[in-house]
Design a protein around this motif. Structure first.
Motif, mmCIF file in Angstrom:
data_model
loop_
_atom_site.group_PDB
_atom_site.id
_atom_site.type_symbol
_atom_site.label_atom_id
_atom_site.label_comp_id
_atom_site.label_asym_id
_atom_site.label_seq_id
_atom_site.Cartn_x
_atom_site.Cartn_y
_atom_site.Cartn_z
ATOM 1 N N TRP A 238 0.843 -1.194 0.000
ATOM 2 C CA TRP A 238 0.000 0.000 0.000
ATOM 3 C C TRP A 238 0.871 1.233 0.000
ATOM 4 N N GLU A 239 0.288 2.338 -0.456
ATOM 5 C CA GLU A 239 1.015 3.600 -0.474
ATOM 6 C C GLU A 239 0.083 4.736 -0.078
ATOM 7 N N LYS A 240 0.672 5.777 0.511
ATOM 8 C CA LYS A 240 -0.087 6.972 0.878
ATOM 9 C C LYS A 240 -0.086 7.943 -0.285
ATOM 10 N N ILE A 241 -1.233 8.588 -0.523
ATOM 11 C CA ILE A 241 -1.327 9.630 -1.538
ATOM 12 C C ILE A 241 -2.048 10.834 -0.934
ATOM 13 N N GLU A 242 -1.846 11.990 -1.525
ATOM 14 C CA GLU A 242 -2.582 13.171 -1.077
ATOM 15 C C GLU A 242 -4.067 12.996 -1.401
ATOM 16 N N ALA A 243 -4.910 13.479 -0.504
ATOM 17 C CA ALA A 243 -6.354 13.375 -0.728
ATOM 18 C C ALA A 243 -6.748 14.121 -1.996
ATOM 19 N N CYS A 244 -7.548 13.477 -2.834
ATOM 20 C CA CYS A 244 -7.974 14.059 -4.107
ATOM 21 C C CYS A 244 -8.927 15.235 -3.864
ATOM 22 N N PRO A 245 -9.005 16.168 -4.808
ATOM 23 C CA PRO A 245 -9.977 17.263 -4.688
ATOM 24 C C PRO A 245 -11.394 16.723 -4.508
ATOM 25 N N GLY A 246 -12.154 17.382 -3.654
ATOM 26 C CA GLY A 246 -13.521 16.936 -3.404
ATOM 27 C C GLY A 246 -13.997 17.391 -2.035
ATOM 28 N N ASP A 247 -15.124 16.839 -1.612
ATOM 29 C CA ASP A 247 -15.734 17.187 -0.324
ATOM 30 C C ASP A 247 -15.436 16.104 0.704
ATOM 31 N N TYR A 248 -15.086 16.531 1.911
ATOM 32 C CA TYR A 248 -14.705 15.622 2.986
ATOM 33 C C TYR A 248 -15.360 16.043 4.285
ATOM 34 N N GLN A 249 -15.231 15.193 5.287
ATOM 35 C CA GLN A 249 -15.646 15.497 6.653
ATOM 36 C C GLN A 249 -14.481 15.141 7.575
ATOM 37 N N VAL A 250 -14.125 16.081 8.448
ATOM 38 C CA VAL A 250 -13.064 15.851 9.416
ATOM 39 C C VAL A 250 -13.722 15.618 10.771
ATOM 40 N N GLY A 251 -13.372 14.512 11.415
ATOM 41 C CA GLY A 251 -14.038 14.165 12.666
ATOM 42 C C GLY A 251 -13.080 13.906 13.813
ATOM 43 N N ILE A 252 -13.574 14.136 15.020
ATOM 44 C CA ILE A 252 -12.897 13.710 16.237
ATOM 45 C C ILE A 252 -13.641 12.479 16.732
ATOM 46 N N ALA A 253 -12.915 11.377 16.894
ATOM 47 C CA ALA A 253 -13.507 10.108 17.312
ATOM 48 C C ALA A 253 -12.968 9.729 18.686
ATOM 49 N N VAL A 254 -13.870 9.416 19.603
ATOM 50 C CA VAL A 254 -13.491 9.065 20.966
ATOM 51 C C VAL A 254 -13.944 7.635 21.262
ATOM 52 N N GLU A 255 -13.004 6.811 21.738
ATOM 53 C CA GLU A 255 -13.332 5.447 22.151
ATOM 54 C C GLU A 255 -13.242 5.353 23.672
ATOM 55 N N ASP A 256 -14.237 4.716 24.305
ATOM 56 C CA ASP A 256 -14.180 4.549 25.750
ATOM 57 C C ASP A 256 -13.610 3.175 26.093
ATOM 58 N N PHE A 257 -13.459 2.903 27.387
ATOM 59 C CA PHE A 257 -12.849 1.645 27.811
ATOM 60 C C PHE A 257 -13.770 0.450 27.612
ATOM 61 N N GLY A 259 -15.075 0.051 24.629
ATOM 62 C CA GLY A 259 -14.992 -0.168 23.189
ATOM 63 C C GLY A 259 -16.052 0.547 22.389
ATOM 64 N N GLN A 260 -16.786 1.484 23.002
ATOM 65 C CA GLN A 260 -17.807 2.228 22.292
ATOM 66 C C GLN A 260 -17.210 3.538 21.777
ATOM 67 N N TRP A 261 -17.737 4.000 20.630
ATOM 68 C CA TRP A 261 -17.188 5.181 19.965
ATOM 69 C C TRP A 261 -18.216 6.299 19.878
ATOM 70 N N SER A 262 -17.711 7.536 19.867
ATOM 71 C CA SER A 262 -18.528 8.713 19.603
ATOM 72 C C SER A 262 -17.752 9.588 18.630
ATOM 73 N N ARG A 263 -18.462 10.185 17.657
ATOM 74 C CA ARG A 263 -17.805 10.969 16.620
ATOM 75 C C ARG A 263 -18.594 12.251 16.345
ATOM 76 N N VAL A 264 -17.849 13.318 16.076
ATOM 77 C CA VAL A 264 -18.453 14.575 15.629
ATOM 78 C C VAL A 264 -17.618 15.097 14.468
ATOM 79 N N PHE A 265 -18.290 15.541 13.378
ATOM 80 C CA PHE A 265 -17.609 15.926 12.146
ATOM 81 C C PHE A 265 -17.866 17.384 11.761
ATOM 82 N N THR A 266 -16.971 17.896 10.918
ATOM 83 C CA THR A 266 -17.145 19.211 10.303
ATOM 84 C C THR A 266 -16.647 19.123 8.861
ATOM 85 N N PRO A 267 -17.252 19.864 7.913
ATOM 86 C CA PRO A 267 -16.897 19.714 6.495
ATOM 87 C C PRO A 267 -15.560 20.348 6.125
#
Length: 274
Positions: A238-257, A259-267
């Motif tokens: 596998w190789e890393k590449i720069e994200a292609c032009p387009g629309d994305y969502q950036v999120g903060i993801a929190v995992e508790d002890f 194993g449950q997750w919570s996420r909040v995103f912004t465009p």
């Protein structure tokens, strides 16, 4: 079930197909504030980006506040926005806590009850290659607090030999993109636990990587992306590449002890650098 979702990447049409059932960490749940047993709410503020529109290859900073107890891990995630769906994560970074703790020689983060995140990153994605073929690889980091050269990246998906029954596999790669471990899982009836085994890659085998799909209701579903053919002397990497032009969502993801997750995103929008 949702319809097929398509996206162009490096001149190739990628097709994301939601699966009939959910699995692993990708099981369906709301991406809102969550309540950990006996610990109260984990609250995540909406992430604030230094710039909501950037050019391909540029970096951006993300600021957010996380409050609560029982926090095991905090990560930054970047998802594709395709219609009403988020797809990915095309990038996940495990964020460094102000303090660490060591358990049996393994370093773990020690998050407080009130955490301020200010993280600079470059949107990127991964491609899985075998010969001339490639597909999207939503690589997940395995270790916390290690040097980049020591990081191991995992990718799970559906494996099939000829017309045989498909089964779940996990591939692990080093930071240079080389395959270092491959594990298949045979369904077992005892306790509903899959039995792992060392995977042997044969000519003509196919692999469909898993992706996460988040619908407009905030539910997480498991999906797959274009299969890739293996074997034939082709070098799987596998190789890393720069994200292609387009629309994305950036999120903060929190995992508790638990194993449950919570996420909040912004465009985030990425424009062509030209």
């Amino acid at each position: 079930m949702a319809k097929k979702i398509t996206w162009m990447c490096n001149g190739k049409k990628l097709i994301f197909i939601p699966m009939a059932s959910e699995g692993k960490e990708l099981s369906t749940h709301k991406i809102s504030n969550m309540k950990a047993p006996g610990q109260g709410l984990v609250e995540i503020s909406e992430p604030v980006l230094s710039n909501g529109i950037i050019c391909e290859g540029e970096g951006v900073s993300c600021n957010a506040t996380i409050k609560g107890k029982n926090i095991r891990q905090i990560s930054l995630e970047v998802m594709l926005q395709i219609g009403s769906y988020m797809v990915g994560p095309i990038k996940r970074e495990i964020l460094q806590a102000p303090e660490n703790r060591e358990i049996k020689g393994v370093v773990h983060p020690r998050w407080g009850t009130d955490n301020e995140i200010d993280h600079v990153f470059k949107p990127a994605s991964g491609l899985l290659h075998s010969g001339e073929g490639f597909t999207l690889a939503c690589m997940l980091p395995v270790w916390y607090g290690v040097e980049p050269d020591a990081q191991i990246w995992s990718l799970e998906g559906v494996y099939q030999r000829g017309g045989g029954e498909p089964f779940h596999v996990k591939l692990e790669f080093d930071n240079r993109g080389s395959l270092v471990r491959k594990t298949g899982f045979s369904p077992a009836s005892v306790g509903g636990v899959d039995a792992p085994f060392e995977l042997l890659i044969e000519d003509g085998d196919t692999f469909e990587p898993y992706v996460t799909l988040i619908n407009e209701k905030g539910q997480l579903l498991t999906g797959t992306v274009n299969p890739i053919m293996l074997g034939g002397g082709n070098h799987l990497h596998w190789e890393k590449i720069e994200a292609c032009p387009g629309d994305y969502q950036v999120g903060i993801a929190v995992e508790d002890f638990d194993g449950q997750w919570s996420r909040v995103f912004t465009p985030l929008t990425i424009k062509d650098s030209e």
